[in-house]
Design a protein around this motif. Structure first.
Motif, PDB file in Angstrom:
ATOM      1  N   VAL A   1      25.109 -34.523  51.495  1.00 37.77           N
ATOM      2  CA  VAL A   1      23.421 -35.040  52.170  1.00 37.77           C
ATOM      3  C   VAL A   1      23.852 -33.060  52.666  1.00 37.77           C
ATOM      4  CG1 VAL A   1      22.101 -35.583  53.568  1.00 37.77           C
ATOM      5  CG2 VAL A   1      23.398 -37.181  52.170  1.00 37.77           C
ATOM      6  N   TYR A   2      22.828 -32.619  52.657  1.00 39.53           N
ATOM      7  CA  TYR A   2      23.624 -31.057  54.297  1.00 39.53           C
ATOM      8  C   TYR A   2      22.271 -30.835  55.209  1.00 39.53           C
ATOM      9  CZ  TYR A   2      22.491 -25.999  55.451  1.00 39.53           C
ATOM     10  OH  TYR A   2      22.655 -25.473  56.453  1.00 39.53           O
ATOM     11  N   PHE A   3      22.741 -31.570  56.276  1.00 36.81           N
ATOM     12  CA  PHE A   3      22.230 -31.060  57.766  1.00 36.81           C
ATOM     13  C   PHE A   3      22.236 -29.399  57.912  1.00 36.81           C
ATOM     14  CE2 PHE A   3      23.753 -35.752  56.807  1.00 36.81           C
ATOM     15  CZ  PHE A   3      22.444 -36.581  57.273  1.00 36.81           C
ATOM     16  N   ASN A   4      20.709 -29.626  57.936  1.00 33.23           N
ATOM     17  CA  ASN A   4      21.013 -27.756  59.035  1.00 33.23           C
ATOM     18  C   ASN A   4      20.981 -27.164  59.712  1.00 33.23           C
ATOM     19  OD1 ASN A   4      18.103 -29.047  59.640  1.00 33.23           O
ATOM     20  ND2 ASN A   4      16.998 -27.535  57.646  1.00 33.23           N
ATOM     21  N   ALA A   5      21.029 -26.269  60.756  1.00 31.29           N
ATOM     22  CA  ALA A   5      21.671 -26.606  61.811  1.00 31.29           C
ATOM     23  C   ALA A   5      19.690 -26.863  62.902  1.00 31.29           C
ATOM     24  CB  ALA A   5      21.563 -24.908  62.713  1.00 31.29           C
ATOM     25  N   THR A   6      19.724 -27.689  62.845  1.00 32.29           N
ATOM     26  CA  THR A   6      17.862 -27.427  63.474  1.00 32.29           C
ATOM     27  C   THR A   6      17.890 -29.548  63.547  1.00 32.29           C
ATOM     28  OG1 THR A   6      16.738 -28.172  61.312  1.00 32.29           O
ATOM     29  CG2 THR A   6      16.087 -26.287  62.970  1.00 32.29           C
ATOM     30  N   ALA A   7      18.978 -30.526  63.288  1.00 31.13           N
ATOM     31  CA  ALA A   7      19.095 -30.943  63.021  1.00 31.13           C
ATOM     32  C   ALA A   7      19.932 -32.192  64.159  1.00 31.13           C
ATOM     33  CB  ALA A   7      20.418 -32.184  61.383  1.00 31.13           C
ATOM     34  N   SER A   8      19.104 -31.680  65.297  1.00 33.48           N
ATOM     35  CA  SER A   8      20.015 -31.284  67.054  1.00 33.48           C
ATOM     36  C   SER A   8      19.145 -32.979  66.999  1.00 33.48           C
ATOM     37  CB  SER A   8      19.000 -31.108  67.954  1.00 33.48           C
ATOM     38  OG  SER A   8      17.083 -31.166  67.634  1.00 33.48           O
ATOM     39  N   GLU A   9      18.915 -33.959  66.358  1.00 35.07           N
ATOM     40  CA  GLU A   9      18.637 -35.298  66.916  1.00 35.07           C
ATOM     41  C   GLU A   9      19.898 -36.124  66.454  1.00 35.07           C
ATOM     42  OE1 GLU A   9      14.494 -34.432  65.633  1.00 35.07           O
ATOM     43  OE2 GLU A   9      16.505 -33.917  64.768  1.00 35.07           O
ATOM     44  N   PHE A  10      20.677 -35.238  65.988  1.00 38.66           N
ATOM     45  CA  PHE A  10      21.686 -36.186  65.194  1.00 38.66           C
ATOM     46  C   PHE A  10      23.411 -35.769  65.891  1.00 38.66           C
ATOM     47  CE2 PHE A  10      19.323 -36.638  61.236  1.00 38.66           C
ATOM     48  CZ  PHE A  10      19.129 -37.458  61.885  1.00 38.66           C
ATOM     49  N   PHE A  11      23.566 -34.110  65.968  1.00 38.51           N
ATOM     50  CA  PHE A  11      24.535 -33.579  65.881  1.00 38.51           C
ATOM     51  C   PHE A  11      24.152 -32.249  66.667  1.00 38.51           C
ATOM     52  CE2 PHE A  11      24.442 -33.710  61.483  1.00 38.51           C
ATOM     53  CZ  PHE A  11      24.919 -32.995  61.426  1.00 38.51           C
TER      54      PHE A  11
ATOM     55  N   ALA B   1      14.974 -33.555  52.882  1.00 38.90           N
ATOM     56  CA  ALA B   1      14.790 -34.772  54.064  1.00 38.90           C
ATOM     57  C   ALA B   1      14.136 -34.162  55.041  1.00 38.90           C
ATOM     58  CB  ALA B   1      16.290 -34.102  54.145  1.00 38.90           C
ATOM     59  N   THR B   2      13.328 -34.911  55.868  1.00 41.97           N
ATOM     60  CA  THR B   2      12.942 -34.691  56.571  1.00 41.97           C
ATOM     61  C   THR B   2      13.235 -36.019  57.848  1.00 41.97           C
ATOM     62  OG1 THR B   2      10.933 -35.446  56.489  1.00 41.97           O
ATOM     63  CG2 THR B   2      10.964 -33.756  55.461  1.00 41.97           C
ATOM     64  N   ILE B   3      12.949 -35.868  59.232  1.00 40.23           N
ATOM     65  CA  ILE B   3      12.818 -35.855  60.036  1.00 40.23           C
ATOM     66  C   ILE B   3      11.615 -37.448  59.961  1.00 40.23           C
ATOM     67  CG2 ILE B   3      10.943 -34.982  61.590  1.00 40.23           C
ATOM     68  CD1 ILE B   3      14.740 -36.978  62.133  1.00 40.23           C
ATOM     69  N   GLY B   4      10.587 -37.203  59.017  1.00 35.07           N
ATOM     70  CA  GLY B   4       9.632 -38.191  59.511  1.00 35.07           C
ATOM     71  C   GLY B   4       9.202 -38.480  58.175  1.00 35.07           C
ATOM     72  N   GLN B   5       8.162 -39.319  57.789  1.00 34.99           N
ATOM     73  CA  GLN B   5       7.495 -39.787  56.456  1.00 34.99           C
ATOM     74  C   GLN B   5       7.448 -38.026  55.755  1.00 34.99           C
ATOM     75  OE1 GLN B   5       5.680 -43.316  56.191  1.00 34.99           O
ATOM     76  NE2 GLN B   5       7.391 -45.006  57.254  1.00 34.99           N
ATOM     77  N   SER B   6       6.516 -38.190  57.005  1.00 35.61           N
ATOM     78  CA  SER B   6       5.483 -36.572  55.343  1.00 35.61           C
ATOM     79  C   SER B   6       5.999 -35.749  55.256  1.00 35.61           C
ATOM     80  CB  SER B   6       4.096 -36.255  57.078  1.00 35.61           C
ATOM     81  OG  SER B   6       4.019 -35.473  56.499  1.00 35.61           O
ATOM     82  N   ILE B   7       5.807 -34.956  54.392  1.00 38.05           N
ATOM     83  CA  ILE B   7       6.768 -34.100  53.542  1.00 38.05           C
ATOM     84  C   ILE B   7       6.646 -32.642  54.692  1.00 38.05           C
ATOM     85  CG2 ILE B   7       4.510 -33.415  52.350  1.00 38.05           C
ATOM     86  CD1 ILE B   7       8.294 -33.316  51.407  1.00 38.05           C
ATOM     87  N   SER B   8       5.342 -32.686  55.224  1.00 39.77           N
ATOM     88  CA  SER B   8       5.485 -32.004  56.389  1.00 39.77           C
ATOM     89  C   SER B   8       6.015 -31.976  57.987  1.00 39.77           C
ATOM     90  CB  SER B   8       3.902 -31.512  56.380  1.00 39.77           C
ATOM     91  OG  SER B   8       3.393 -32.872  56.802  1.00 39.77           O
ATOM     92  N   SER B   9       6.933 -32.288  57.870  1.00 45.49           N
ATOM     93  CA  SER B   9       7.498 -33.243  58.812  1.00 45.49           C
ATOM     94  C   SER B   9       8.876 -31.883  58.846  1.00 45.49           C
ATOM     95  CB  SER B   9       7.783 -34.403  59.469  1.00 45.49           C
ATOM     96  OG  SER B   9       8.597 -35.242  58.414  1.00 45.49           O
ATOM     97  N   ARG B  10       9.500 -32.396  60.155  1.00 51.71           N
ATOM     98  CA  ARG B  10      11.006 -31.123  59.860  1.00 51.71           C
ATOM     99  C   ARG B  10      11.493 -30.818  58.982  1.00 51.71           C
ATOM    100  NH1 ARG B  10      14.529 -31.326  63.931  1.00 51.71           N
ATOM    101  NH2 ARG B  10      13.749 -32.467  64.876  1.00 51.71           N
ATOM    102  N   SER B  11      11.945 -29.730  58.388  1.00 50.38           N
ATOM    103  CA  SER B  11      13.014 -30.088  57.669  1.00 50.38           C
ATOM    104  C   SER B  11      14.323 -30.290  58.593  1.00 50.38           C
ATOM    105  CB  SER B  11      13.131 -29.229  56.520  1.00 50.38           C
ATOM    106  OG  SER B  11      14.334 -29.397  55.531  1.00 50.38           O
ATOM    107  N   ILE B  12      15.016 -31.490  57.846  1.00 49.77           N
ATOM    108  CA  ILE B  12      16.497 -31.310  58.572  1.00 49.77           C
ATOM    109  C   ILE B  12      17.695 -31.054  57.415  1.00 49.77           C
ATOM    110  CG2 ILE B  12      16.109 -33.200  60.548  1.00 49.77           C
ATOM    111  CD1 ILE B  12      17.750 -35.188  58.641  1.00 49.77           C
TER     112      ILE B  12
END
Length: 199
Positions: free
Chosen positions: A111-121, A79-90
């Motif tokens: 769906v597991y969101f890691n600690a870098t998913a700061s756009e959401f929480f 799961a990433t923040i953008g369409q590219s697989i190389s975009s930041r993993s969340i």
């Protein structure tokens, strides 16, 4: 309440007043308990991309000894923040699905969101998805949109309810299967201190 005939009118009046006050108090308590039971919820929306790349996330297959119904797959997708697989993993989208008929699969997702998913929480969290996934021919546009129910959550998404929409993203010249996932969820008000993507 029945009182003997010997009781004075004044005592009878006081007894009736007490009965009325008791009923009012009971009614007020019921209203108070009802307001506590119905907890306020707030609505949120966020999006991410789920990548289904067989070379990276080859699903584990299981199934019946004969026939097709019951065949299933265990998956673990990026799961990433953008369409590219190389975009930041969340985080990751993992789970299993199995076929209850030739064209319908029962889908169980986490769906597991890691600690870098700061756009959401702030912090980590999970949501749980459940529903039917309908299978169509690749040329049939009906397969471009699917929907699963959000039936719960843990950690910073505890008590989540709602639904998630999966929209297929067509990438010219690529066979990669990519979905834009839009989550519409509500959380109990006491949990919303972590969120800031409010609708």
């Amino acid at each position: 309440m029945c009182l003997p005939d010997s009781v004075s009118p004044q005592v009878r009046f006081c007894a009736r007043a007490i009965m009325v006050d008791t009923k009012v108090l009971f009614f007020a308590c019921c209203l108070l308990l009802g307001s506590v039971a119905v907890q306020a919820r707030l609505n949120y929306k966020f999006e991410f991309y789920q990548h289904m790349i067989e070379e990276v996330d080859t699903p584990t297959v299981f199934g019946p000894k004969t026939g097709f119904v019951g065949t299933g797959y265990v998956f673990n997708n990026a799961a990433t923040i953008g369409q590219s697989i190389s975009s930041r993993s969340i985080g990751r989208v993992s789970g299993l699905y199995f076929f209850s008929s030739e064209w319908v699969a029962e889908n169980y997702n986490t769906v597991y969101f890691n600690a870098t998913a700061s756009e959401f929480f702030s912090g980590e969290g999970t949501i749980y998805l459940r529903g039917l996934w309908f299978i169509y021919e690749s040329s049939d546009v009906r397969g471009d949109h699917q929907e699963l129910a959000i039936v719960g959550g843990t950690q910073k998404l505890r008590g989540a309810e709602g639904h998630a929409e999966f929209d297929k993203v067509h990438i010219p010249g690529s066979d990669a299967l990519l979905f834009k996932v839009t989550c519409h969820l509500s959380l109990p008000e006491k949990e919303t201190e972590y969120m800031y993507v409010k609708l």
